[in-house]
Design an enzyme around this catalytic site. Structure first.
Site, PDB file in Angstrom:
ATOM      1  N   VAL A   1     -39.936-103.510   4.582  1.00 64.58           N
ATOM      2  CA  VAL A   1     -41.270-102.727   5.121  1.00 64.58           C
ATOM      3  C   VAL A   1     -41.946-103.700   6.166  1.00 64.58           C
ATOM      4  O   VAL A   1     -42.465-102.969   7.034  1.00 64.58           O
ATOM      5  CB  VAL A   1     -42.101-102.316   3.770  1.00 64.58           C
ATOM      6  N   CYS A   2     -41.899-104.918   5.907  1.00 66.80           N
ATOM      7  CA  CYS A   2     -42.703-105.842   6.677  1.00 66.80           C
ATOM      8  C   CYS A   2     -42.486-105.575   8.097  1.00 66.80           C
ATOM      9  O   CYS A   2     -43.587-105.496   8.975  1.00 66.80           O
ATOM     10  CB  CYS A   2     -42.596-107.259   6.218  1.00 66.80           C
TER      11      CYS A   2
END
Length: 180
Positions: free
Chosen positions: A52-53
């Site tokens: 996600v980052c």
């Protein structure tokens, strides 16, 4: 968690600012934005080399000029080291051209002072701070580790705060503010 109206903590941390050999690292302090009379947006992610980052980091990068247009310094941060940040930038295509620093809080001292460390792994939650030129936290948003944030919402709130006026629900830049 440190919240609205609090003074953002004093810090001096190393950040990755470039892929150019010999110019990769730079020290960033809590005074940098205040000395330039600028706002600061600092957003935290849990771990480098995750899923996600990089979507969030890339999304912030596409909006760097929007933050600059608002006299705002953008800083990304995690508890990973500057060397891990650098390796990740070199490895991940979407991160190679970043136009903002990746702050390394390897001691976890800043994340701890902010109160944003997850209890088990001691990694940072997905937290975003908007800090005014005097160093006061004006907005904070925290997301669960599995949910990415909305960069356009960060910009919308920054716009609203910078009007220094009353802004109604769903207000966007250019719309009327409220009169008392």
């Amino acid at each position: 968690m440190l919240s609205l109206g609090s003074q953002f903590p004093t810090f001096k941390k190393t950040a990755v600012v470039s892929l150019e050999k010999g110019n990769e690292f730079y020290d960033i302090t809590s005074e940098d934005h205040k000395n330039n009379d600028k706002w600061m947006v600092m957003f935290w992610w849990p771990k480098d080399f995750t899923f996600v980052c990089p979507t969030e980091i890339a999304a912030f990068n596409t909006k760097v000029s929007d933050f600059a247009d608002r006299d705002t310094i953008l800083i990304g941060a995690s508890t990973d080291s500057e060397f891990v940040h650098l390796a990740w930038r070199k490895d991940h295509e979407d991160l190679r051209g970043l136009k903002f620093p990746m702050l390394a809080d390897t001691s976890k001292s800043l994340a701890e002072e902010l109160g944003i460390l997850e209890a088990n792994e001691k990694i940072a939650y997905r937290v975003t701070y908007i800090v005014d030129p005097q160093g006061i936290i004006r907005w904070v948003s925290a997301n669960d580790l599995s949910v990415g944030r909305n960069v356009d919402e960060v910009i919308r709130v920054l716009d609203a705060l910078q009007t220094d006026e009353l802004c109604p629900c769903n207000w966007k830049a250019g719309e009327e503010t409220l009169s008392v």
